[in-house]
Design a protein around this motif. Sequence first.
Motif, PDB file in Angstrom:
ATOM      1  N   MET A 164     -10.624 -31.380 -27.059  1.00  0.00           N
ATOM      2  CA  MET A 164      -9.629 -30.395 -27.512  1.00  0.00           C
ATOM      3  C   MET A 164     -10.214 -28.992 -27.669  1.00  0.00           C
ATOM      4  SD  MET A 164      -7.547 -32.394 -30.446  1.00  0.00           S
ATOM      5  CE  MET A 164      -7.874 -34.129 -30.626  1.00  0.00           C
ATOM      6  N   TYR A 179      -8.459 -26.220 -25.525  1.00  0.00           N
ATOM      7  CA  TYR A 179      -7.584 -25.275 -26.221  1.00  0.00           C
ATOM      8  C   TYR A 179      -8.104 -23.845 -26.127  1.00  0.00           C
ATOM      9  CZ  TYR A 179      -5.199 -29.333 -28.292  1.00  0.00           C
ATOM     10  OH  TYR A 179      -4.506 -30.499 -28.490  1.00  0.00           O
ATOM     11  N   SER A 180      -9.427 -23.688 -26.011  1.00  0.00           N
ATOM     12  CA  SER A 180      -9.911 -22.308 -25.914  1.00  0.00           C
ATOM     13  C   SER A 180      -9.996 -21.813 -24.469  1.00  0.00           C
ATOM     14  CB  SER A 180     -11.258 -22.136 -26.628  1.00  0.00           C
ATOM     15  OG  SER A 180     -12.204 -22.996 -26.073  1.00  0.00           O
ATOM     16  N   LEU A 189      -7.558 -35.488 -24.843  1.00  0.00           N
ATOM     17  CA  LEU A 189      -6.673 -34.729 -25.752  1.00  0.00           C
ATOM     18  C   LEU A 189      -5.933 -35.643 -26.726  1.00  0.00           C
ATOM     19  CD1 LEU A 189      -5.198 -32.062 -23.269  1.00  0.00           C
ATOM     20  CD2 LEU A 189      -7.193 -31.872 -24.759  1.00  0.00           C
TER      21      LEU A 189
END
Length: 237
Positions: A35, A39-40, A60
């Motif tokens: 994640m 996510y970044s 995820l």
Amino acid sequence: MDRPIIVALDFNSEEAVFSFLQHFHGKRLFVKVGMELFYSLGPNFLEKLKDAGHHIFLDLKLHDIPNTVHHAMKVLAKQQVDIVNVHAAGGSKMMKAAREGLEVGTPSGQKRPALIAVTQLTSTSETMMNSELRIAGSLKDTVKSYASLTEQSGLDGVVCSPLEVPLIKEVCSPSFLTVTPGIRLLGDEKGDQTRVTTPKQARELGSWGIVVGRTITKSETPVLAYENVKKEWSESE
Ligand code: C5P
């Protein structure tokens, strides 16, 4: 995708990932993206890994209502990664919806990613499961019944501890995939993992694939650590 060693890319930046991968001089690895990185850095980062020839387990752990998971998987299928996952705790309807979403979203002529489920997180103790999650019975029985539900829902396998693999084999078919973290070479620091096995023990217990993080990523000599894992993992064949 035969019995992979999946290297957990638990880094917090793209620079750190690629400086680690440089040690391998273009060798194609099977990597796990979690994640924090996804996510970044998003889908572009996955493209870069694929362009470098790496296989990807996109970890995820989706867990939501069936309709939401269906649509999320439909989008993820376009990333063309090799493995994706959900929480079995989302139930049979959610797992079936995840698989259908992947099938609908996979571009024609391409292979859909393998879909696996987390049974119980290795950070969950039996006491916590009983008293906080309010699931009665033993952790072992819960893992077994979640694995069985996962297979009945049409998924390809589970993420679990190598120590749980023999139990899962009692209730699931031989082709059901078991992807197992918690791997250490003898003499390594355990870190926050409580129950660890060596690559050789994981293979003997019947793991299909192993996820290895700090043993390789925190090593002063990552390629040597990878080769040592590989040697043990294949020697016990
Ligand atoms: O560094 P280490 O080998 O312990 O890393 C294991 C990797 O597998 C980490 O990315 C961790 O989040 C993941 N994982 C785990 N236990 C689970 C599921 C995933 O250790 N049950």
